[in-house]
Design an enzyme around this catalytic site. Structure first.
Site, PDB file in Angstrom:
ATOM      1  CG  HIS A  53      -1.993  -0.957   1.235  1.00 39.85           C
ATOM      2  ND1 HIS A  53      -3.224  -0.685   1.790  1.00 39.85           N
ATOM      3  CD2 HIS A  53      -2.073  -2.219   0.751  1.00 39.85           C
ATOM      4  CE1 HIS A  53      -4.011  -1.736   1.649  1.00 39.85           C
ATOM      5  NE2 HIS A  53      -3.338  -2.685   1.025  1.00 39.85           N
ATOM      6  CD  GLU A  55      -2.167   4.517   3.006  1.00 44.01           C
ATOM      7  OE1 GLU A  55      -3.343   4.838   3.241  1.00 44.01           O
ATOM      8  OE2 GLU A  55      -1.858   3.629   2.177  1.00 44.01           O
ATOM      9  CB  CYS A  83      -7.098  -0.055   4.594  1.00 38.93           C
ATOM     10  SG  CYS A  83      -5.371  -0.588   4.765  1.00 38.93           S
ATOM     11  CB  CYS A  86      -2.621   2.109   5.801  1.00 36.66           C
ATOM     12  SG  CYS A  86      -2.030   1.104   4.405  1.00 36.66           S
TER      13      CYS A  86
END
Length: 163
Positions: A53, A55, A83, A86
């Site tokens: 992801h 992040e 999410c 993260c």
């Protein structure tokens, strides 16, 4: 242009890299003392990795830049609300503040479904600002999903014709 807009534009540049790979266009930058020290964009399909992801990538790069897992005094800018994974990583990294472009009512954990970032039960809470360049962030995501639906429709039609 505000500081938040300046850095969200940098996060949008990262999101466009994901878009160009055919990934959901999410981008992130981490700022420390007025300098970007971590950048990331979504690469889950490209890397075949659940953890890829925006992040998480940016946190890894920022931690290397500071030579510390603690990202105190850092600001994280992300084009889509984090999410649960993260948001948890942001709290664990002790990020001081998170600036969110678009909210994610189906999976967001920075205020939509949950608010992991500001939970008083944790030993660290993140300062959160929402809606920075929201229209730009949302527009990029909407364009991506519209193209994806069209592509899927064409592929489905081709499969039917091949039978």
């Amino acid at each position: 242009m505000t500081q938040d807009e300046k850095y969200m534009r940098e996060a949008l540049k990262q999101a466009k890299k994901a878009y160009n790979l055919g990934e959901v266009p999410i981008g992130c930058v981490i700022v420390y003392q007025g300098r970007i020290i971590g950048r990331g964009y979504n690469r889950r399909n490209t890397d075949r990795n659940t953890l890829a992801h925006a992040e998480i990538t940016a946190i890894n790069k920022a931690s290397k830049a500071l030579k510390d897992w603690r990202l105190e005094e850092c600001s994280l800018y992300v084009t889509l609300e984090p999410c649960q994974m993260c948001a948890g990583a942001i709290v664990q990294a002790r990020v001081t503040e998170t600036v969110i472009g678009a909210m994610n009512p189906k999976a967001g954990c920075g205020g939509s479904i949950l608010n992991i970032l500001e939970m008083p039960e944790f030993n660290h809470q993140v300062i959160v600002r929402r809606g920075v360049l929201q229209e730009d962030c949302t527009s990029l995501l909407n364009s991506f999903f519209k193209e994806l639906r069209e592509r899927n429709k064409i592929e489905k039609q081709l499969r039917r014709n091949a039978k």
